[in-house]
Write a protein that holds these residues in place. Structure first.
Motif, PDB file in Angstrom:
ATOM      1  N   SER A  27       0.846  -1.194   0.000  1.00 52.77           N
ATOM      2  CA  SER A  27       0.000   0.000   0.000  1.00 52.77           C
ATOM      3  C   SER A  27       0.879   1.240   0.000  1.00 52.77           C
ATOM      4  O   SER A  27       1.695   1.429   0.904  1.00 52.77           O
ATOM      5  CB  SER A  27      -0.905   0.006   1.236  1.00 52.77           C
ATOM      6  N   ASP A  53       0.479   5.012   0.266  1.00 51.49           N
ATOM      7  CA  ASP A  53      -0.372   6.171   0.533  1.00 51.49           C
ATOM      8  C   ASP A  53       0.251   7.466   0.030  1.00 51.49           C
ATOM      9  O   ASP A  53      -0.371   8.526   0.112  1.00 51.49           O
ATOM     10  CB  ASP A  53      -0.666   6.277   2.037  1.00 51.49           C
ATOM     11  N   THR A 107      -7.930   5.576  -7.515  1.00 51.24           N
ATOM     12  CA  THR A 107      -7.292   4.322  -7.123  1.00 51.24           C
ATOM     13  C   THR A 107      -6.345   3.848  -8.221  1.00 51.24           C
ATOM     14  O   THR A 107      -6.671   3.911  -9.408  1.00 51.24           O
ATOM     15  CB  THR A 107      -8.355   3.240  -6.870  1.00 51.24           C
ATOM     16  N   ILE A 124      -0.806  -1.077  -4.612  1.00 48.71           N
ATOM     17  CA  ILE A 124      -2.105  -0.433  -4.396  1.00 48.71           C
ATOM     18  C   ILE A 124      -1.891   0.980  -3.860  1.00 48.71           C
ATOM     19  O   ILE A 124      -1.180   1.179  -2.872  1.00 48.71           O
ATOM     20  CB  ILE A 124      -2.970  -1.218  -3.386  1.00 48.71           C
ATOM     21  N   ARG A 133      -4.674   3.635  -2.817  1.00 54.77           N
ATOM     22  CA  ARG A 133      -6.123   3.827  -2.715  1.00 54.77           C
ATOM     23  C   ARG A 133      -6.535   5.239  -3.114  1.00 54.77           C
ATOM     24  O   ARG A 133      -5.726   6.180  -3.054  1.00 54.77           O
ATOM     25  CB  ARG A 133      -6.590   3.533  -1.291  1.00 54.77           C
ATOM     26  N   HIS A 138      -9.438   9.817   5.148  1.00 60.76           N
ATOM     27  CA  HIS A 138      -8.823   8.560   4.710  1.00 60.76           C
ATOM     28  C   HIS A 138      -8.338   7.705   5.877  1.00 60.76           C
ATOM     29  O   HIS A 138      -7.822   6.612   5.674  1.00 60.76           O
ATOM     30  CB  HIS A 138      -7.670   8.832   3.743  1.00 60.76           C
ATOM     31  N   VAL A 153      -8.353  -1.135   3.149  1.00 60.21           N
ATOM     32  CA  VAL A 153      -8.347  -1.267   1.688  1.00 60.21           C
ATOM     33  C   VAL A 153      -7.563  -2.508   1.274  1.00 60.21           C
ATOM     34  O   VAL A 153      -7.995  -3.279   0.403  1.00 60.21           O
ATOM     35  CB  VAL A 153      -7.758   0.004   1.034  1.00 60.21           C
ATOM     36  N   SER A 206     -10.869  -1.794  -7.710  1.00 62.56           N
ATOM     37  CA  SER A 206     -10.852  -0.336  -7.578  1.00 62.56           C
ATOM     38  C   SER A 206     -12.076   0.161  -6.826  1.00 62.56           C
ATOM     39  O   SER A 206     -12.004   1.149  -6.087  1.00 62.56           O
ATOM     40  CB  SER A 206     -10.788   0.312  -8.966  1.00 62.56           C
ATOM     41  N   ALA A 263     -11.566  -0.104  -3.184  1.00 65.77           N
ATOM     42  CA  ALA A 263     -10.481   0.770  -2.731  1.00 65.77           C
ATOM     43  C   ALA A 263     -10.844   2.240  -2.851  1.00 65.77           C
ATOM     44  O   ALA A 263     -10.018   3.110  -2.561  1.00 65.77           O
ATOM     45  CB  ALA A 263      -9.212   0.492  -3.535  1.00 65.77           C
ATOM     46  N   SER A 264     -12.078   2.530  -3.262  1.00 69.10           N
ATOM     47  CA  SER A 264     -12.492   3.925  -3.412  1.00 69.10           C
ATOM     48  C   SER A 264     -12.743   4.556  -2.054  1.00 69.10           C
ATOM     49  O   SER A 264     -13.052   3.873  -1.072  1.00 69.10           O
ATOM     50  CB  SER A 264     -13.759   4.011  -4.271  1.00 69.10           C
ATOM     51  N   CYS A 265     -12.631   5.872  -1.988  1.00 72.03           N
ATOM     52  CA  CYS A 265     -12.726   6.562  -0.702  1.00 72.03           C
ATOM     53  C   CYS A 265     -14.150   6.596  -0.154  1.00 72.03           C
ATOM     54  O   CYS A 265     -14.353   6.809   1.043  1.00 72.03           O
ATOM     55  CB  CYS A 265     -12.175   7.983  -0.823  1.00 72.03           C
TER      56      CYS A 265
END
Length: 752
Positions: free
Chosen positions: A136, A138, A236, A258, A260, A268, A277, A442, A445-447
């Motif tokens: 991940s 970020d 994403t 990934i 996100r 987040h 996520v 995706s 993993a969307s907000c």
């Protein structure tokens, strides 16, 4: 078959330790604290201001020491039996494992550190077709993605090399900087040639990543997705860097990148959000029943750690009771004598072992093996056929309505979660990551996916604190789960610690604020015992750790009491026998106790003193500002912020640098408290020297001098320049506060 399995010996044993000397010393200290409080209550000085403040502080110290003893009283560790594991589970039937690596900033967490962690994980002694590594990012950094692409290429030669020569440390940067592993293979004629080749390949890999970091990467082809991204505003991005398709190669496990989705108007939830996520995306791709999460700087130093952890998680008793297996944290390239007190050697041995002897060790946020079904919110007494309270059940299957309410609108993920909770196997698309519709990944993993779901509340990593790890572990324990401390020899994971005091103090501030946030929330461990299944002594242990920030208040008050008494010519310590001997004996016994623990942990006397000194500095500075952070949050003035700790590889020349271990200062307000406390003590001692009349007691002078000794780095900082000196602005502010303190003391003297 089931009866045969139950007749097999256990896969692990819990060994109870007897720290008899530590128990005796701790009990004596507690007894003296109680006697001191009783002496103060019965004294005729109880109505004086310093005596009353001392009573309040010492009452807090007594309570803290009580919960400390409760936590340390029954320490334990585990012994695992890998040979027995294969009697229960043949190698082809070993469970899948999803590995989560989190990084958030390519500057503070350089990609070269991240890929070393990833390479060590990809080369674990475990079937590669049963591993999947999810990274991940970020920071949404093309540099991190590029580094992982290059690392996947290097992995095709690195993993076979490690397994061929049974390399123990499989992070290349550590392996090539140490002769420990190479010594075991020096007699092999082909080893040296392959070793030189590996080193050359790794140097080329490092050079490529360094050049990419210095020069911008063309955002075309695979990198086009990064062309219109901002740190907190981007869609994403999911990239399957390598798929372990046995028809092509079985050398390298799955590797998935990934990043996100983030939007300015959506929260987040920091690392907890990233972990959730990863959980959902992996649930769609590989859906392993077990998950390992590590920070980007925590490389594997025991390649068999997965087998050790499975001994705990697959043991018949462990399967029913254990939510997660936590491996201890250890650090590499420690500075000599631990000048910043951040190696944490004795603390995990005594406090960590104590936690392990209760309902279980806390979740430390890294180096932890989880059960996916526990992450999904299941309780240890859950029975899908008996319609357990955790989930609505219709005809022995989870209802679609409940699935959507708890896990979100994705039908594919809902099916995956339902199979996990029902104990069934669900592996989408025959475990081929690339063949999966990435649109579904995706989506989860969307907000906005988590809105109106149980994510962050009853499912996944729990939101509401920057110490999401402890909060999530507390949630598991409150449900009735246990946890185990998975101790191995050699140690399973090693990471880096802050190389200066600024990073260390910032890290402790984040920990203290996040932990206090838990204590003041609905997740308070007291509620967990009253209304949940958190055991009483486990509750005391959580109270001990979640109150780090609150300790700063009585410690600051107690630290300035000697100065107050010197200025006002009063006393807060007993000055007549036998009361005089109570605090003196207490001071001596406490230092003997802590010194003994450090020496038994293999540390030096100087290390012990540095830890004592940093304990005072950290509590009165970092923890105090952690307390202020949460105070402002609850007053709705500002929000707590997740501060990333800088990760860096110590250079080989650091050992000879005379500035290593020196305190660094900047204009951060975190240094204001310590500078003020130091100036207050110096002012009080100067007033004492200039005073004509004799002082009422010498105990206060000794205490003031002891505080100055603890703040010796600050004292040196008053006279140094540059980054090693305290900024003039901080000194001026501290002088104003010191003047106000002296004025308050003078007014108190006149009033008295």
């Amino acid at each position: 078959m089931g009866n045969e399995r139950t007749l097999l010996p256990p896969l692990y044993e819990k060994i109870w330790e007897k720290h008899t000397f530590s128990r005796v010393m701790d009990s004596l200290i507690l007894m003296l604290l109680v006697i001191l409080i009783g002496y103060r209550v019965c004294s005729h000085n109880i109505n004086t201001f310093p005596w009353f403040i001392a009573l309040l502080c010492e009452s807090w110290f007594t309570f803290t020491w009580f919960v400390t003893i409760s936590t340390k009283w029954t320490p334990s560790h585990t012994i695992t039996y890998i040979n027995r594991l294969f009697l229960r589970v043949p190698e082809p039937e070993l469970p899948l494992l999803d590995i989560f690596v989190t990084t958030a900033d390519p500057v503070l967490e350089p990609p070269i550190i991240t890929i070393n962690t990833v390479l060590s994980l990809l080369s674990l002694d475990y079937p590669t077709n049963k591993l999947a590594c999810y990274v991940s990012d970020d920071g949404c950094s093309p540099i991190t993605f590029y580094a992982l692409l290059q690392a996947s290429i290097f992995a095709h030669i690195w993993i076979p090399f490690c397994k061929k020569y049974n390399v123990q440390v499989r992070a290349p940067f550590r392996y090539f900087s140490s002769d420990e592993d190479t010594a075991n293979n020096n007699d092999l004629p082909e080893f040296k040639q392959e070793w030189l080749r590996m080193k050359e390949e790794y140097e080329q890999l490092s050079s490529k990543i360094q050049n990419a970091a210095q020069n911008s990467i063309p955002l075309v082809g695979e990198f086009e997705a990064f062309s219109k991204t901002q740190l907190r505003n981007h869609p994403t991005i999911i990239k399957v860097i390598w798929e372990n398709n046995e028809a092509v190669s079985s050398v390298v496990p799955h590797l998935i990148y990934i990043s996100r989705e983030k939007r300015p108007q959506h929260s987040h939830h920091y690392k907890a959000g990233a972990m959730n996520v990863l959980t959902r995306v992996s649930g769609l791709m590989t859906n392993a029943p077990f998950m390992l999460n590590v920070d980007c700087d925590m490389y594997v130093s025991n390649p068999k750690i997965v087998l050790h952890a499975l001994c705990v998680l697959l043991d018949p008793k462990g399967e029913k009771e254990v939510a997660f297996a936590q491996c201890p944290q250890r650090f590499y390239d420690a500075l000599k004598d631990d000048p910043f007190g951040n190696q944490l050697v004795a603390l995990p041995l005594y406090i960590g072992g104590g936690f392990a002897g209760l309902q279980g060790i806390i979740y430390a946020g890294t180096n932890c093996f989880h059960r996916r079904k526990v992450i999904y919110g299941i309780s240890p007494d859950h029975d899908i056929q008996n319609r357990n309270k955790d989930h609505c059940v219709t005809n022995e299957t989870l209802s679609e309505k409940v699935i959507i309410q708890k896990f979100g609108a994705s039908k594919v993920f809902g099916e995956s979660a339902a199979h996990t909770l029902e104990g069934k196997t669900f592996t989408p698309n025959d475990n081929h990551c690339k063949s999966l519709d990435l649109e579904a990944a995706s989506e989860v993993a969307s907000c906005g996916y988590e809105y109106c779901t149980a994510w962050g509340k009853q499912v996944g990593w729990i939101y509401g604190s920057t110490s999401e790890d402890v909060l999530t572990g507390l949630k598991f324990h409150t449900k009735g789960w246990r946890s185990e401390l998975c101790t191995t020899d050699p140690i399973a994971f090693r990471g880096c610690t802050p190389q200066d005091n600024i990073g260390q103090m910032s890290q402790h501030k984040r920990w203290a604020s996040g932990l206090l946030d838990i204590f003041l929330s609905k997740h308070c461990p007291i509620f967990g015992t009253l209304f949940g299944k958190l055991q009483l002594r486990e509750c005391f242990a959580y109270i001990w750790i979640t109150n780090w920030a609150l300790r700063s208040i009585p410690e600051i008050c107690y630290a300035v009491l000697p100065a107050y008494c010197i200025i006002t010519n009063s006393s807060f310590l007993p000055n007549k026998e036998p009361g005089l001997w109570i605090p003196a004996t207490l001071f001596v016994l406490y230092n003997i106790s802590t010194l003994t623990e450090q020496l038994k942990s293999g540390m030096s006397i100087k290390t012990w003193w540095n830890n004592q000194r940093m304990g005072r500095i950290t509590t009165m500075n970092s923890c105090f500002f952690g307390f202020l952070t949460i105070l402002l949050k609850h007053l709705r003035i500002s929000e707590a912020v997740f501060e990333i700790t800088k990760k860096e590889q110590p250079s080989s020349s650091e050992g000879s640098d005379e500035n290593v271990g020196r305190f660094i200062f900047n204009e951060s307000p975190i240094f204001l408290t310590g500078t003020t406390i130091l100036l207050v003590q110096l002012t009080a001692l100067c007033i004492n020297l200039l005073r004509w009349q004799p002082l009422q007691g010498v105990g206060e002078v000794f205490c003031s001098a002891y505080v100055i000794m603890c703040y010796l780095p600050f004292l040196k900082g008053l006279f140094r320049k540059g980054k090693y000196g305290i900024p003039l602005s901080t000194i001026c502010k501290s002088m104003v506060l010191t003047f106000l303190f002296v004025h308050f003391c003078s007014r108190s003297t006149i009033t008295g």
